[in-house]
Design a protein around this motif. Structure first.
Motif, PDB file in Angstrom:
ATOM      1  N   LEU A   1       8.780  -7.568   7.581  1.00  0.00           N
ATOM      2  CA  LEU A   1       9.984  -6.885   8.078  1.00  0.00           C
ATOM      3  C   LEU A   1      10.014  -5.437   7.586  1.00  0.00           C
ATOM      4  O   LEU A   1      10.346  -4.523   8.332  1.00  0.00           O
ATOM      5  CB  LEU A   1      11.239  -7.616   7.591  1.00  0.00           C
ATOM      6  N   ARG A   2       9.640  -5.261   6.327  1.00  0.00           N
ATOM      7  CA  ARG A   2       9.624  -3.900   5.785  1.00  0.00           C
ATOM      8  C   ARG A   2       8.712  -2.996   6.626  1.00  0.00           C
ATOM      9  O   ARG A   2       9.042  -1.865   6.938  1.00  0.00           O
ATOM     10  CB  ARG A   2       9.151  -3.922   4.329  1.00  0.00           C
ATOM     11  N   GLY A   3       7.554  -3.568   7.026  1.00  0.00           N
ATOM     12  CA  GLY A   3       6.637  -2.798   7.865  1.00  0.00           C
ATOM     13  C   GLY A   3       7.319  -2.329   9.144  1.00  0.00           C
ATOM     14  O   GLY A   3       7.172  -1.172   9.547  1.00  0.00           O
ATOM     15  N   ALA A   4       8.087  -3.215   9.778  1.00  0.00           N
ATOM     16  CA  ALA A   4       8.742  -2.839  11.041  1.00  0.00           C
ATOM     17  C   ALA A   4       9.840  -1.805  10.800  1.00  0.00           C
ATOM     18  O   ALA A   4       9.953  -0.819  11.525  1.00  0.00           O
ATOM     19  CB  ALA A   4       9.307  -4.067  11.726  1.00  0.00           C
ATOM     20  N   PHE A   5      10.634  -2.002   9.726  1.00  0.00           N
ATOM     21  CA  PHE A   5      11.717  -1.041   9.465  1.00  0.00           C
ATOM     22  C   PHE A   5      11.158   0.339   9.120  1.00  0.00           C
ATOM     23  O   PHE A   5      11.776   1.351   9.386  1.00  0.00           O
ATOM     24  CB  PHE A   5      12.615  -1.533   8.318  1.00  0.00           C
ATOM     25  N   GLU A   6       9.992   0.350   8.490  1.00  0.00           N
ATOM     26  CA  GLU A   6       9.413   1.636   8.096  1.00  0.00           C
ATOM     27  C   GLU A   6       8.423   2.149   9.136  1.00  0.00           C
ATOM     28  O   GLU A   6       7.684   3.097   8.873  1.00  0.00           O
ATOM     29  CB  GLU A   6       8.753   1.505   6.718  1.00  0.00           C
ATOM     30  N   ALA A   7       8.403   1.487  10.278  1.00  0.00           N
ATOM     31  CA  ALA A   7       7.522   1.898  11.378  1.00  0.00           C
ATOM     32  C   ALA A   7       6.070   1.988  10.920  1.00  0.00           C
ATOM     33  O   ALA A   7       5.338   2.888  11.306  1.00  0.00           O
ATOM     34  CB  ALA A   7       7.994   3.218  11.977  1.00  0.00           C
ATOM     35  N   ASP A   8       5.668   1.042  10.081  1.00  0.00           N
ATOM     36  CA  ASP A   8       4.303   1.020   9.566  1.00  0.00           C
ATOM     37  C   ASP A   8       3.614  -0.259  10.060  1.00  0.00           C
ATOM     38  O   ASP A   8       3.980  -1.365   9.647  1.00  0.00           O
ATOM     39  CB  ASP A   8       4.355   1.027   8.036  1.00  0.00           C
ATOM     40  N   PRO A   9       2.633  -0.130  10.939  1.00  0.00           N
ATOM     41  CA  PRO A   9       2.037  -1.330  11.533  1.00  0.00           C
ATOM     42  C   PRO A   9       0.915  -1.962  10.694  1.00  0.00           C
ATOM     43  O   PRO A   9       0.223  -2.862  11.176  1.00  0.00           O
ATOM     44  CB  PRO A   9       1.486  -0.816  12.866  1.00  0.00           C
ATOM     45  N   THR A  10       0.733  -1.530   9.427  1.00  0.00           N
ATOM     46  CA  THR A  10      -0.391  -2.031   8.624  1.00  0.00           C
ATOM     47  C   THR A  10      -0.438  -3.561   8.594  1.00  0.00           C
ATOM     48  O   THR A  10      -1.516  -4.147   8.690  1.00  0.00           O
ATOM     49  CB  THR A  10      -0.285  -1.521   7.160  1.00  0.00           C
ATOM     50  N   LEU A  11       0.715  -4.201   8.452  1.00  0.00           N
ATOM     51  CA  LEU A  11       0.721  -5.652   8.297  1.00  0.00           C
ATOM     52  C   LEU A  11       0.900  -6.382   9.622  1.00  0.00           C
ATOM     53  O   LEU A  11       1.232  -7.559   9.631  1.00  0.00           O
ATOM     54  CB  LEU A  11       1.837  -6.077   7.334  1.00  0.00           C
ATOM     55  N   SER A  12       0.703  -5.704  10.718  1.00  0.00           N
ATOM     56  CA  SER A  12       0.853  -6.425  11.985  1.00  0.00           C
ATOM     57  C   SER A  12      -0.495  -6.464  12.709  1.00  0.00           C
ATOM     58  O   SER A  12      -1.370  -5.649  12.463  1.00  0.00           O
ATOM     59  CB  SER A  12       1.950  -5.794  12.832  1.00  0.00           C
ATOM     60  N   VAL A  13      -0.604  -7.437  13.587  1.00  0.00           N
ATOM     61  CA  VAL A  13      -1.888  -7.697  14.252  1.00  0.00           C
ATOM     62  C   VAL A  13      -1.985  -6.809  15.499  1.00  0.00           C
ATOM     63  O   VAL A  13      -1.074  -6.811  16.331  1.00  0.00           O
ATOM     64  CB  VAL A  13      -1.965  -9.190  14.637  1.00  0.00           C
ATOM     65  N   ARG A  14      -3.073  -6.069  15.611  1.00  0.00           N
ATOM     66  CA  ARG A  14      -3.228  -5.186  16.764  1.00  0.00           C
ATOM     67  C   ARG A  14      -3.479  -6.016  18.017  1.00  0.00           C
ATOM     68  O   ARG A  14      -4.058  -7.102  17.947  1.00  0.00           O
ATOM     69  CB  ARG A  14      -4.385  -4.215  16.499  1.00  0.00           C
ATOM     70  N   GLY A  15      -3.111  -5.479  19.170  1.00  0.00           N
ATOM     71  CA  GLY A  15      -3.195  -6.239  20.418  1.00  0.00           C
ATOM     72  C   GLY A  15      -4.583  -6.798  20.707  1.00  0.00           C
ATOM     73  O   GLY A  15      -4.740  -7.979  21.048  1.00  0.00           O
TER      74      GLY A  15
ATOM     75  N   PRO B   1       0.821  -1.194   0.000  1.00  0.00           N
ATOM     76  CA  PRO B   1       0.000   0.000   0.000  1.00  0.00           C
ATOM     77  C   PRO B   1       0.862   1.254   0.000  1.00  0.00           C
ATOM     78  O   PRO B   1       2.017   1.221   0.420  1.00  0.00           O
ATOM     79  CB  PRO B   1      -0.785  -0.117   1.313  1.00  0.00           C
ATOM     80  N   ALA B   2       0.257   2.357  -0.468  1.00  0.00           N
ATOM     81  CA  ALA B   2       1.019   3.590  -0.597  1.00  0.00           C
ATOM     82  C   ALA B   2       1.601   4.022   0.734  1.00  0.00           C
ATOM     83  O   ALA B   2       2.647   4.673   0.786  1.00  0.00           O
ATOM     84  CB  ALA B   2       0.111   4.680  -1.142  1.00  0.00           C
ATOM     85  N   SER B   3       0.950   3.620   1.840  1.00  0.00           N
ATOM     86  CA  SER B   3       1.423   4.078   3.136  1.00  0.00           C
ATOM     87  C   SER B   3       2.810   3.538   3.471  1.00  0.00           C
ATOM     88  O   SER B   3       3.422   3.942   4.435  1.00  0.00           O
ATOM     89  CB  SER B   3       0.442   3.680   4.230  1.00  0.00           C
TER      90      SER B   3
ATOM     91  N   HIS C   1       2.418 -13.673   9.037  1.00  0.00           N
ATOM     92  CA  HIS C   1       3.039 -13.465   7.721  1.00  0.00           C
ATOM     93  C   HIS C   1       2.034 -13.603   6.584  1.00  0.00           C
ATOM     94  O   HIS C   1       2.321 -13.199   5.462  1.00  0.00           O
ATOM     95  CB  HIS C   1       4.254 -14.379   7.532  1.00  0.00           C
ATOM     96  N   PHE C   2       0.831 -14.124   6.850  1.00  0.00           N
ATOM     97  CA  PHE C   2      -0.178 -14.170   5.789  1.00  0.00           C
ATOM     98  C   PHE C   2      -0.548 -12.757   5.345  1.00  0.00           C
ATOM     99  O   PHE C   2      -0.926 -12.544   4.201  1.00  0.00           O
ATOM    100  CB  PHE C   2      -1.426 -14.929   6.251  1.00  0.00           C
ATOM    101  N   LEU C   3      -0.435 -11.795   6.252  1.00  0.00           N
ATOM    102  CA  LEU C   3      -0.741 -10.418   5.872  1.00  0.00           C
ATOM    103  C   LEU C   3       0.315  -9.873   4.908  1.00  0.00           C
ATOM    104  O   LEU C   3       0.087  -8.872   4.239  1.00  0.00           O
ATOM    105  CB  LEU C   3      -0.832  -9.534   7.122  1.00  0.00           C
ATOM    106  N   GLY C   4       1.458 -10.551   4.842  1.00  0.00           N
ATOM    107  CA  GLY C   4       2.503 -10.143   3.902  1.00  0.00           C
ATOM    108  C   GLY C   4       2.401 -10.871   2.574  1.00  0.00           C
ATOM    109  O   GLY C   4       3.177 -10.616   1.660  1.00  0.00           O
TER     110      GLY C   4
END
Ligand code: BG6
Length: 499
Positions: free
Chosen positions: A441-455, A33-35, A203-206
């Motif tokens: 991993l890209r999400g974490a390096f770019e501080a973008d939580p889009t692909l991670s599961v919220r608590g 995504p563009a984000s 990782h399915f979100l990736g």
């Protein structure tokens, strides 16, 4: 009096048209995504806890290699830590071997390998963690490639000593071992870093096709209006593998198919298939919509016995490969009764979906790979007399490997126009730009939580399967068996594979 004549919509303004030409091969179109396009901090450090473990070698490092090969994360420093008595050389060999599997052998990747270090440490001890953190410079990403209990102990220790500001934490699934432990772990992590800096990995979100569900659903006028209980008969989300245990008893025998696949990956897919349209694809909106839909999900009729099946494989052959009984695999404790196939049926109790069964199933050692979501539509209310051959319902199939899309329709064939034929329209997407671990991993390096599961979503996923786990523990659902290389147990809740 003048009447206004409805006109065909004019061509979309240029700004709303995607810049990728329609004929571009799928692989040339980025799926992120563009984000994602944020300014990445320079000279970050990735600290891998559990560096000598299986996950690091098999998934994390190849994902990292592929990401680095794109030129992302310039100047990354890589530090591995584990209990094994490795030295820098041994660790660098592992990194190099893993990078080689994805062809990551450019100058940037070689420099990361050359400068990477291995620190032997007990990450559940204060002294071990202090030593590790002292050796890390710059913005820090900590990857917990650890079993859930060890990860929780390491996080508790980190909470005592603190982490540098801006640190992002990446935690593998399963997140906790049940709802209560997931809740405590969330509370603990909240004392360490803000929620947006906790990357709970699924990782399915990736996987490119999984996130492509958003475009398919929300950028096509003909799809979204029919995705509701008025038109949909059922939704199946299936992830059958031909792989068996593959030497992973240490982890898998304590998890089983329900926790390994259904409670995590498949509920994330369900959320993307069933969520209401978000106003944007920002992390906040997507994670909010995910939480909404999962809060509404529960077992069909609230009956864990009728709405679940479990089974484990017995000896058999797959593609000429002989597999032993799961119970006889090295490291397996047969008394645990761990399932290698799990099925559950859910309802998503909202106006849009009430009454539509969502059937989730994942099995190992199956006769064939089947990784797909199938949306089966209801039959038309009325078909004109004289038309035949329309007995099978329309189906939309979304393949997660190979990544593809199929639409099964009843249409006129070349012969008698009143005797309909079954036709499948298909599109192959090809693999995503990066392997799934590269994307997360890209999400974490770019501080973008889009692909991670919220608590709260991680806790909700445990809430959904909790009654099933309790019923299975109480033996209210028998543990069935199926020969390796077969189609699974005969009493499957999904029925035969739809043609
Ligand atoms: C992992 C599970 O999370 O996902 C494995 O632990 C499973 O058991 C795997 O095989 C499937 O994902 P992929 O990316 O290999 O299709």
């Amino acid at each position: 009096m003048t009447t206004s004549v409805p006109r065909a919509p004019s061509a979309a303004p240029a700004s709303s048209v995607t810049t990728a030409p329609a004929s571009a091969p799928a692989s040339s179109v980025t799926t992120a995504p563009a984000s994602f396009v944020t300014t990445a901090p320079m000279r970050q450090t990735l600290l891998v806890l559990g560096a000598s473990g299986d996950l690091t070698g098999r998934l994390l490092l190849p994902g990292l290699g592929a990401l680095l090969a794109t030129g992302a994360v310039p100047g990354l420093r890589l530090v591995g830590s584990g209990m094994d008595a490795w030295d820098d050389e041994r660790w660098r060999r592992r990194v190099a071997d893993s990078f080689a599997t994805v062809g990551a052998d450019g100058a940037g990747e070689s420099e990361v390998i050359r400068a990477s270090r291995y620190v032997r440490a007990d990450v559940t001890s204060e002294e071990g963690l202090r030593r590790l953190l002292a050796g890390c410079t710059g913005p820090l990403v900590i990857f917990f490639a650890l079993p859930p209990m060890v990860a929780a102990r390491a996080a508790a220790m980190l909470a005592r000593i603190g982490v540098p500001p801006g640190t992002r934490l990446m935690l593998e699934k399963p997140f906790g071992v049940d709802r209560i432990s997931a809740h405590s772990l969330n509370n603990l992590l909240a004392t360490l870093v803000p929620e947006e800096q906790v990357h709970r990995i699924d990782h399915f979100l990736g996987k490119s096709t999984v996130l492509n569900l958003l475009g398919l659903r929300f950028a096509n006028r003909i799809i979204e209006p029919v995705l509701n209980s008025a038109h949909v008969a059922c939704v199946d989300i299936v992830f059958d593998e031909t792989l068996g245990l593959e030497g992973r008893a240490g982890y898998y025998d304590g998890a089983g198919a329900l926790i390994d696949m259904v409670q995590s990956h498949m509920l994330q897919v369900l959320a993307l298939l069933a969520m209401d349209p978000p106003p944007s694809v920002s992390a906040q909106e997507l994670r909010g919509r995910t939480a909404q839909v999962l809060r509404a999900a529960r077992l069909w009729d609230d009956d864990p016995v009728a709405a679940s099946r479990r089974a484990r494989y017995t000896a058999g052959e797959i593609d000429g490969r002989r597999l032993p009984n799961y119970a006889d695999e090295p490291g397996v404790d047969p008394a645990r009764g761990t399932e290698t196939l799990a099925e559950i049926v859910l309802t998503v109790d909202t106006w849009r979906w009430a009454g539509v069964p969502f059937r989730l199933r994942s099995g190992k050692a199956m006769s064939a790979v089947r990784k797909e979501a199938i949306i089966t539509f209801k039959q038309p209310e009325r078909v004109p007399d004289g038309l035949t051959g329309y007995e099978r319902p329309d189906r939309l199939r979304i393949g997660f490997g190979p990544d593809c899309l199929g639409l099964d329709l009843n249409i006129n064939g070349p012969g008698n126009p009143f005797d309909l034929d079954r036709v499948r329209l298909t599109a192959d997407f090809g693999p995503g730009e990066l392997p799934a671990y590269g994307e997360v991993l890209r999400g974490a390096f770019e501080a973008d939580p889009t692909l991670s599961v919220r608590g709260d979503v991680a806790e909700e996923c445990w809430r959904i399967v909790e009654p099933v786990l309790a019923a299975w523990r109480a033996d209210e659902v028998p543990l069935g068996e199926y020969p390796a290389g077969s189609g699974g147990p005969v009493d499957s809740l999904l029925g035969p594979v739809p043609e």
